[in-house]
Design an enzyme around this catalytic site. Structure first.
Site, mmCIF file in Angstrom:
data_model
loop_
_atom_site.group_PDB
_atom_site.id
_atom_site.type_symbol
_atom_site.label_atom_id
_atom_site.label_comp_id
_atom_site.label_asym_id
_atom_site.label_seq_id
_atom_site.Cartn_x
_atom_site.Cartn_y
_atom_site.Cartn_z
ATOM 1 C CD GLU A 49 -2.706 -1.246 2.483
ATOM 2 O OE1 GLU A 49 -3.745 -1.911 2.440
ATOM 3 O OE2 GLU A 49 -2.297 -0.699 3.519
ATOM 4 C CB CYS A 108 3.033 7.630 3.038
ATOM 5 S SG CYS A 108 3.488 6.535 4.383
ATOM 6 C CB CYS A 141 7.986 -4.854 9.007
ATOM 7 S SG CYS A 141 9.379 -4.090 9.866
ATOM 8 C CB CYS A 152 6.823 -2.303 16.395
ATOM 9 S SG CYS A 152 8.468 -1.739 15.896
ATOM 10 C CB CYS A 210 3.517 -1.888 13.885
ATOM 11 S SG CYS A 210 3.660 -1.713 12.096
ATOM 12 N N GLY A 244 7.019 -1.570 6.260
ATOM 13 C CA GLY A 244 8.395 -2.032 6.246
ATOM 14 C C GLY A 244 9.394 -1.111 6.913
ATOM 15 C CD GLU A 245 13.676 0.134 9.831
ATOM 16 O OE1 GLU A 245 12.837 0.533 10.665
ATOM 17 O OE2 GLU A 245 14.550 0.877 9.341
ATOM 18 C CB SER A 273 10.180 6.825 9.408
ATOM 19 O OG SER A 273 9.798 6.398 10.696
ATOM 20 C CB SER A 296 10.091 4.508 15.421
ATOM 21 O OG SER A 296 9.526 4.887 14.196
ATOM 22 C CG LEU A 297 12.830 7.469 21.576
ATOM 23 C CD1 LEU A 297 14.121 6.693 21.331
ATOM 24 C CD2 LEU A 297 13.154 8.910 21.975
ATOM 25 C CG HIS A 298 7.499 4.195 19.256
ATOM 26 N ND1 HIS A 298 6.806 5.278 18.768
ATOM 27 C CD2 HIS A 298 7.814 3.440 18.170
ATOM 28 C CE1 HIS A 298 6.701 5.165 17.444
ATOM 29 N NE2 HIS A 298 7.305 4.082 17.064
ATOM 30 C CG ASN A 341 -3.710 5.501 13.505
ATOM 31 O OD1 ASN A 341 -4.601 6.306 13.744
ATOM 32 N ND2 ASN A 341 -2.541 5.864 12.999
ATOM 33 C CB CYS A 399 0.990 5.733 11.441
ATOM 34 S SG CYS A 399 1.364 7.373 10.887
HETATM 35 N N1 SAH Z 1 9.372 1.089 9.882
HETATM 36 C C1 SAH Z 1 9.564 2.473 10.053
HETATM 37 C C2 SAH Z 1 8.571 3.315 9.297
HETATM 38 C C3 SAH Z 1 7.151 2.934 9.379
HETATM 39 S S1 SAH Z 1 5.811 3.586 10.048
HETATM 40 C C4 SAH Z 1 9.508 2.845 11.508
HETATM 41 O O1 SAH Z 1 9.095 2.040 12.307
HETATM 42 O O2 SAH Z 1 9.929 3.959 11.824
HETATM 43 C C5 SAH Z 1 5.836 5.234 10.552
HETATM 44 C C6 SAH Z 1 5.512 5.420 12.046
HETATM 45 O O3 SAH Z 1 4.246 4.866 12.409
HETATM 46 C C7 SAH Z 1 6.541 4.743 12.937
HETATM 47 O O4 SAH Z 1 6.949 5.632 13.944
HETATM 48 C C8 SAH Z 1 5.752 3.601 13.523
HETATM 49 O O5 SAH Z 1 6.267 3.187 14.753
HETATM 50 C C9 SAH Z 1 4.373 4.208 13.643
HETATM 51 N N2 SAH Z 1 3.291 3.241 13.841
HETATM 52 C C10 SAH Z 1 3.299 1.914 13.569
HETATM 53 N N3 SAH Z 1 2.108 1.368 13.900
HETATM 54 C C11 SAH Z 1 1.336 2.357 14.364
HETATM 55 C C12 SAH Z 1 -0.014 2.427 14.843
HETATM 56 N N4 SAH Z 1 -0.793 1.358 14.862
HETATM 57 N N5 SAH Z 1 -0.488 3.631 15.236
HETATM 58 C C13 SAH Z 1 0.288 4.729 15.166
HETATM 59 N N6 SAH Z 1 1.552 4.736 14.721
HETATM 60 C C14 SAH Z 1 2.079 3.553 14.342
HETATM 61 FE FE1 SF4 Z 2 8.313 -2.485 11.132
HETATM 62 FE FE2 SF4 Z 2 8.087 0.156 11.546
HETATM 63 FE FE3 SF4 Z 2 5.990 -1.475 11.952
HETATM 64 FE FE4 SF4 Z 2 8.068 -1.520 13.617
HETATM 65 S S1 SF4 Z 2 6.658 0.191 13.260
HETATM 66 S S2 SF4 Z 2 7.038 -3.313 12.750
HETATM 67 S S3 SF4 Z 2 9.750 -1.181 12.211
HETATM 68 S S4 SF4 Z 2 6.977 -1.067 10.013
#
Ligand code: SAH
Ligand code: SF4
Length: 349
Positions: free
Chosen positions: A92, A105, A112, A116, A119, A162-163, A194, A216-218, A293, A336
């Site tokens: 997508e 995007c 991936c 995480c 995700c 994906g990463e 990212s 992506s710190l989180h 989300n 996201c």
């Molecule tokens: N793989 C990369 C880029 C992908 S997504 C990464 O992880 O950085 C872009 C952002 O969306 C990342 O910060 C990811 O952690 C975040 N993300 C993933 N799942 C999400 C969700 N369900 N709700 C909100 N943000 C999310």
């Molecule tokens: Fe992969 Fe980014 Fe999703 Fe983490 S947030 S699983 S690195 S796509």
């Protein structure tokens, strides 16, 4: 995978043209028609002799991705397209219109491997890397769609499925094209990678193709980040932040964006916000809070508006510019982390 026109860099196109007994300048013409004029087929590339076009059509076809579904949000500002690859995978891509810019995007993998816990893409595991051409094809198609609306594509974020840093060579090949003035001509400052924090690849990106960076710190500590972003066990926060500082020395922007997903009751307390301040206070950065989300079976909830606002206040009071990401495309599952595609879980077969 069949070769297609989007897979080739200019120097590779020149080789191809030479191998086919044509003058080298033909490669540049072709390159311009494909990546600047966004031709949809060789019949449009009338500057080339017909015979050459026929050979090209047979050996380097245009079709890399086939759009199989298109969804617009009700406000008409966000479009999600589901594409199918030649080998039947789906991925997508999202196009977002803002008053002052149009952003694509892009996905870099089907699934991936980072996994995480919050995700949807992560939960499906890695199916395969996308080729450079498959990344470029997403941009071409979206650039055409934007152009139809009279809007040039101005920004690109590698924030789809994906990463990016786990598919490094293909990523860099695609980015080089995006930045090339003879192709898409995007500014380095308007192209953002990212990453979940693959430290060695982050150093390579700095050397090979420095663009704007989002990390992506989180979570502000390893105990929590180990759970949310499992790659943290391999590259813990301290190593990641050191890589961020090295990156800044080459980056086109003088700050790094830290992304922080807001998960109700998990990582959204005021105490954690304070811990976050201590962690990043010496790094030039901005914070981007992403309201979670939800998707079926995630097991997480989105933090309340109030909690997000309190979290933001702590950071702002410490002088850290902190924005809350406006959720886009929620109603079409294009927000996201919702880009899971419609891929069957191969691990269960
Ligand atoms: N793989 C990369 C880029 C992908 S997504 C990464 O992880 O950085 C872009 C952002 O969306 C990342 O910060 C990811 O952690 C975040 N993300 C993933 N799942 C999400 C969700 N369900 N709700 C909100 N943000 C999310
Ligand atoms: Fe992969 Fe980014 Fe999703 Fe983490 S947030 S699983 S690195 S796509």
């Amino acid at each position: 995978m069949p070769r297609n026109i989007y897979e080739l860099r200019l120097d590779e196109l020149e080789d191809w043209v030479r191998d086919h007994g044509e003058a080298a300048y033909r490669a540049r013409q072709l390159y311009g028609w494909v990546h600047k004029h966004l031709a949809t087929g060789y019949d449009e590339v009338t500057v080339l002799p017909k015979r050459l076009r026929e050979t090209l059509d047979a050996e380097l076809p245009f079709a890399a991705l086939t759009p199989i579904q298109e969804l617009w949000t009700d406000d008409g500002e966000t479009l999600k397209v589901l594409y199918q690859t030649a080998d039947g995978q789906t991925l997508e891509t999202v196009l977002m219109f803002y008053p002052d810019r149009a952003t694509v995007c892009v996905s870099c993998q089907v699934g991936c491997a980072v996994g995480c816990s919050f995700c949807a893409t992560g939960l499906m595991g890695l199916q395969r890397n996308l080729s450079a051409g498959e990344m470029v094809a997403q941009v071409v198609d979206m650039a055409r769609r934007a152009r139809e609306k009279g809007r040039p594509l101005t920004n690109l974020v590698m924030m789809g499925m994906g990463e990016p840093l786990a598919n490094f060579e293909n990523l860099v090949t695609a980015l080089d094209l995006m930045l090339d003035d003879d192709a898409y001509g995007l500014s380095r400052r308007r192209v953002t990678v990212s990453t979940s924090g693959l430290v060695p690849a982050l150093d390579r990106l700095r050397e090979r193709c420095p663009v704007a960076l989002a990390v992506s710190l989180h979570a502000p500590n390893d105990a929590l980040r180990d759970v949310l972003v499992p790659i943290n066990k391999k590259y813990p926060i301290r190593d990641l932040l050191a890589a961020c500082e090295r990156y800044l020395s080459a980056a086109p922007r003088d700050f790094i964006t830290f992304e922080y997903v807001m998960l109700n009751g998990v990582n959204d307390s005021v105490a954690l916000a304070r811990e976050l301040v201590q962690l990043v206070r010496n790094i030039p950065c901005k914070l981007n809070l992403i309201p979670f989300n939800a998707f079926t079976g995630s097991g997480y909830e989105r933090s309340t508006v109030e909690t997000i606002s309190d979290f933001q206040d702590v950071l702002m009071q410490a002088g850290i510019i902190t924005t809350i990401r406006k959720t886009r495309g929620d109603d079409i599952a294009a927000a996201c982390g919702q880009l899971a595609g419609q891929v069957k879980d191969k691990t269960r077969r």
